[in-house]
Design a protein around this motif. Structure first.
Motif, PDB file in Angstrom:
ATOM      1  N   PRO A   1       0.846  -1.250  -0.124  1.00  0.00           N
ATOM      2  CA  PRO A   1      -0.214   0.134   0.122  1.00  0.00           C
ATOM      3  C   PRO A   1       0.710   1.018   0.404  1.00  0.00           C
ATOM      4  O   PRO A   1       0.164   2.364  -0.665  1.00  0.00           O
ATOM      5  CB  PRO A   1      -0.978  -0.231   1.341  1.00  0.00           C
ATOM      6  CG  PRO A   1      -0.647  -1.689   1.232  1.00  0.00           C
ATOM      7  CD  PRO A   1      -0.102  -1.922   1.238  1.00  0.00           C
ATOM      8  N   LEU A   2       1.536   1.456   0.655  1.00  0.00           N
ATOM      9  CA  LEU A   2       2.537   2.352   0.583  1.00  0.00           C
ATOM     10  C   LEU A   2       3.623   3.182  -1.189  1.00  0.00           C
ATOM     11  O   LEU A   2       3.346   3.786  -1.057  1.00  0.00           O
ATOM     12  CB  LEU A   2       3.787   2.316   1.554  1.00  0.00           C
ATOM     13  CG  LEU A   2       4.878   3.346   1.898  1.00  0.00           C
ATOM     14  CD1 LEU A   2       3.884   4.568   2.596  1.00  0.00           C
ATOM     15  CD2 LEU A   2       5.832   3.779   2.852  1.00  0.00           C
ATOM     16  N   VAL A   3       3.662   1.325  -1.515  1.00  0.00           N
ATOM     17  CA  VAL A   3       4.271   1.956  -3.229  1.00  0.00           C
ATOM     18  C   VAL A   3       3.034   2.455  -3.675  1.00  0.00           C
ATOM     19  O   VAL A   3       3.605   3.072  -4.478  1.00  0.00           O
ATOM     20  CB  VAL A   3       4.631   0.418  -3.163  1.00  0.00           C
ATOM     21  CG1 VAL A   3       5.210   1.060  -4.782  1.00  0.00           C
ATOM     22  CG2 VAL A   3       6.013   0.137  -2.770  1.00  0.00           C
TER      23      VAL A   3
ATOM     24  N   SER B   1       0.550   3.648  -8.864  1.00  0.00           N
ATOM     25  CA  SER B   1       0.158   2.570  -9.608  1.00  0.00           C
ATOM     26  C   SER B   1       1.008   1.687 -10.985  1.00  0.00           C
ATOM     27  O   SER B   1       3.078   2.422 -10.682  1.00  0.00           O
ATOM     28  CB  SER B   1      -0.650   2.708 -11.778  1.00  0.00           C
ATOM     29  OG  SER B   1      -0.002   3.449 -12.508  1.00  0.00           O
ATOM     30  N   LYS B   2       1.810   0.591 -11.194  1.00  0.00           N
ATOM     31  CA  LYS B   2       2.663  -0.022 -11.701  1.00  0.00           C
ATOM     32  C   LYS B   2       3.435   0.570 -12.911  1.00  0.00           C
ATOM     33  O   LYS B   2       4.478   1.065 -13.031  1.00  0.00           O
ATOM     34  CB  LYS B   2       2.936  -1.339 -12.136  1.00  0.00           C
ATOM     35  CG  LYS B   2       3.557  -2.315 -12.601  1.00  0.00           C
ATOM     36  CD  LYS B   2       3.191  -3.934 -12.800  1.00  0.00           C
ATOM     37  CE  LYS B   2       4.350  -5.036 -13.443  1.00  0.00           C
ATOM     38  NZ  LYS B   2       3.469  -5.765 -14.196  1.00  0.00           N
ATOM     39  N   GLU B   3       2.316   1.423 -13.697  1.00  0.00           N
ATOM     40  CA  GLU B   3       2.409   1.660 -14.697  1.00  0.00           C
ATOM     41  C   GLU B   3       2.948   2.927 -14.105  1.00  0.00           C
ATOM     42  O   GLU B   3       4.526   3.575 -15.134  1.00  0.00           O
ATOM     43  CB  GLU B   3       0.973   2.395 -15.940  1.00  0.00           C
ATOM     44  CG  GLU B   3       0.542   0.846 -16.595  1.00  0.00           C
ATOM     45  CD  GLU B   3       0.301   0.204 -15.160  1.00  0.00           C
ATOM     46  OE1 GLU B   3      -0.473   0.612 -14.127  1.00  0.00           O
ATOM     47  OE2 GLU B   3      -0.912  -1.129 -15.543  1.00  0.00           O
ATOM     48  N   ASP B   4       2.941   4.159 -13.299  1.00  0.00           N
ATOM     49  CA  ASP B   4       3.717   5.221 -13.245  1.00  0.00           C
ATOM     50  C   ASP B   4       5.016   4.153 -12.555  1.00  0.00           C
ATOM     51  O   ASP B   4       5.871   5.808 -12.740  1.00  0.00           O
ATOM     52  CB  ASP B   4       2.425   5.727 -12.108  1.00  0.00           C
ATOM     53  CG  ASP B   4       1.575   6.823 -12.908  1.00  0.00           C
ATOM     54  OD1 ASP B   4       1.099   6.484 -13.400  1.00  0.00           O
ATOM     55  OD2 ASP B   4       0.258   7.012 -11.538  1.00  0.00           O
ATOM     56  N   LEU B   5       5.207   4.576 -11.589  1.00  0.00           N
ATOM     57  CA  LEU B   5       6.134   3.584 -11.255  1.00  0.00           C
ATOM     58  C   LEU B   5       7.300   3.118 -12.479  1.00  0.00           C
ATOM     59  O   LEU B   5       8.232   3.525 -12.643  1.00  0.00           O
ATOM     60  CB  LEU B   5       5.724   2.293 -10.443  1.00  0.00           C
ATOM     61  CG  LEU B   5       7.534   2.091  -9.481  1.00  0.00           C
ATOM     62  CD1 LEU B   5       7.803   2.661  -8.355  1.00  0.00           C
ATOM     63  CD2 LEU B   5       7.081   0.727  -8.940  1.00  0.00           C
ATOM     64  N   PHE B   6       7.191   2.350 -13.225  1.00  0.00           N
ATOM     65  CA  PHE B   6       7.481   2.113 -14.394  1.00  0.00           C
ATOM     66  C   PHE B   6       8.084   3.024 -14.848  1.00  0.00           C
ATOM     67  O   PHE B   6       9.477   3.323 -14.948  1.00  0.00           O
ATOM     68  CB  PHE B   6       7.140   1.132 -15.373  1.00  0.00           C
ATOM     69  CG  PHE B   6       8.320   0.155 -16.783  1.00  0.00           C
ATOM     70  CD1 PHE B   6       9.241  -0.133 -16.080  1.00  0.00           C
ATOM     71  CD2 PHE B   6       7.821   0.510 -17.662  1.00  0.00           C
ATOM     72  CE1 PHE B   6       9.898  -0.142 -17.345  1.00  0.00           C
ATOM     73  CE2 PHE B   6       8.311   0.059 -19.053  1.00  0.00           C
ATOM     74  CZ  PHE B   6       9.854  -0.781 -17.939  1.00  0.00           C
ATOM     75  N   THR B   7       7.785   4.757 -15.441  1.00  0.00           N
ATOM     76  CA  THR B   7       7.777   5.356 -15.919  1.00  0.00           C
ATOM     77  C   THR B   7       8.620   6.165 -15.554  1.00  0.00           C
ATOM     78  O   THR B   7       9.681   6.999 -16.005  1.00  0.00           O
ATOM     79  CB  THR B   7       7.082   6.401 -16.044  1.00  0.00           C
ATOM     80  OG1 THR B   7       5.382   5.260 -17.186  1.00  0.00           O
ATOM     81  CG2 THR B   7       6.707   7.747 -16.913  1.00  0.00           C
ATOM     82  N   ALA B   8       8.536   6.656 -14.148  1.00  0.00           N
ATOM     83  CA  ALA B   8       8.967   6.835 -12.943  1.00  0.00           C
ATOM     84  C   ALA B   8      11.000   6.463 -13.136  1.00  0.00           C
ATOM     85  O   ALA B   8      11.804   7.379 -13.134  1.00  0.00           O
ATOM     86  CB  ALA B   8       8.624   7.298 -11.572  1.00  0.00           C
ATOM     87  N   CYS B   9      10.950   5.079 -13.286  1.00  0.00           N
ATOM     88  CA  CYS B   9      11.900   4.414 -13.155  1.00  0.00           C
ATOM     89  C   CYS B   9      12.896   4.763 -14.613  1.00  0.00           C
ATOM     90  O   CYS B   9      13.920   5.519 -14.942  1.00  0.00           O
ATOM     91  CB  CYS B   9      11.861   3.344 -13.008  1.00  0.00           C
ATOM     92  SG  CYS B   9      11.552   2.334 -11.121  1.00  0.00           S
TER      93      CYS B   9
END
Length: 239
Positions: A48-50, A56-64
């Protein structure tokens, strides 16, 4: 006595910790196979903290992708000193590129493989990074070529294609070097430098290679097909 509470970690630090875990997971397992549970566990936080921090997974991947693209371009720019000869500038840039991709293989996998194979908007992020690198390399070559030719108006298009080809070759070679045991970043950079500078060096000297003119239909062969340079040399020395 009550339990000692751990010091609260600043959000920015915690977020980078999550992204470190995400880059490692995406790079090693691939975007589709990576799970938010796995990323959270590797980061030492709850799932939940992530989601709270990175949506979201998509936003996390984009940020990476954005973070690693910026790190790579910054490393290349930092590695080049512009008040040295053109060959040294190119060598320094190549070495910085290969050292960074070798030191961060998971990040390179995210940029070179994962982001490009999972459609938009991920591919667009990498395209933007690539265009920035191509522009930087083009500027380096153009400045050096204009100085060598003493022609401040030498068209940028004369070297833009070379920069594009050079970046493409560097990308492929970095993927190969990271997958081949025993190949160092310096060796990879030297391989591409030896391959590229033969052409770029001639450009700087004002003697680029040009294709022969096509022969008109029915006419005699052009000079390129009439005999090799060695044939001419033999004739001249035998007279």
């Amino acid at each position: 006595m009550g339990a000692v509470k751990s010091k609260r970690m600043p959000r920015a630090v915690r977020e980078q910790q999550m992204m470190d875990a995400a880059v490692r997971t995406f790079g090693q397992r691939g975007y589709m196979a990576a799970s938010m549970d796995e990323i959270a566990e590797l980061a030492g936080v709850s799932k939940p903290l992530v989601y709270l921090y990175l949506n979201s997974k998509e936003d996390l991947f984009t940020a990476c992708i954005r973070r690693e693209a910026r790190a790579l371009t910054d490393a290349i720019r930092a590695g080049v000193v512009t008040d040295v000869p053109a060959d040294r500038q190119l060598w320094d840039g190549l070495r910085a590129f290969f050292e960074h991709t070798a030191d961060h293989p998971d990040a390179w996998s995210v940029l070179h493989l994962q982001a490009r194979t999972h459609g938009e908007p991920f591919a667009a992020e990498v395209t933007g990074m690539r265009e920035e690198i191509v522009t930087f390399v083009t500027e380096l070559i153009v400045v050096a070529a204009r100085e060598a030719h003493r022609d401040p108006d030498l068209p940028e298009r004369e070297v833009a294609g070379l920069a594009e080809a050079l970046v493409g070759a560097a990308e492929s070679l970095a993927a190969w070097a990271n997958a081949t045991p025993g190949i160092t970043a310096r060796q990879a950079a030297a391989t591409l430098m030896n391959f590229a500078w033969a052409g770029l060096g001639n450009l700087m000297a004002g003697t680029p290679w040009s294709p022969p003119e096509p022969a008109a239909h029915g006419s005699a062969p052009d000079a390129a097909t009439q005999g090799s340079p060695s044939d001419s040399a033999v004739q001249e020395t035998s007279g």
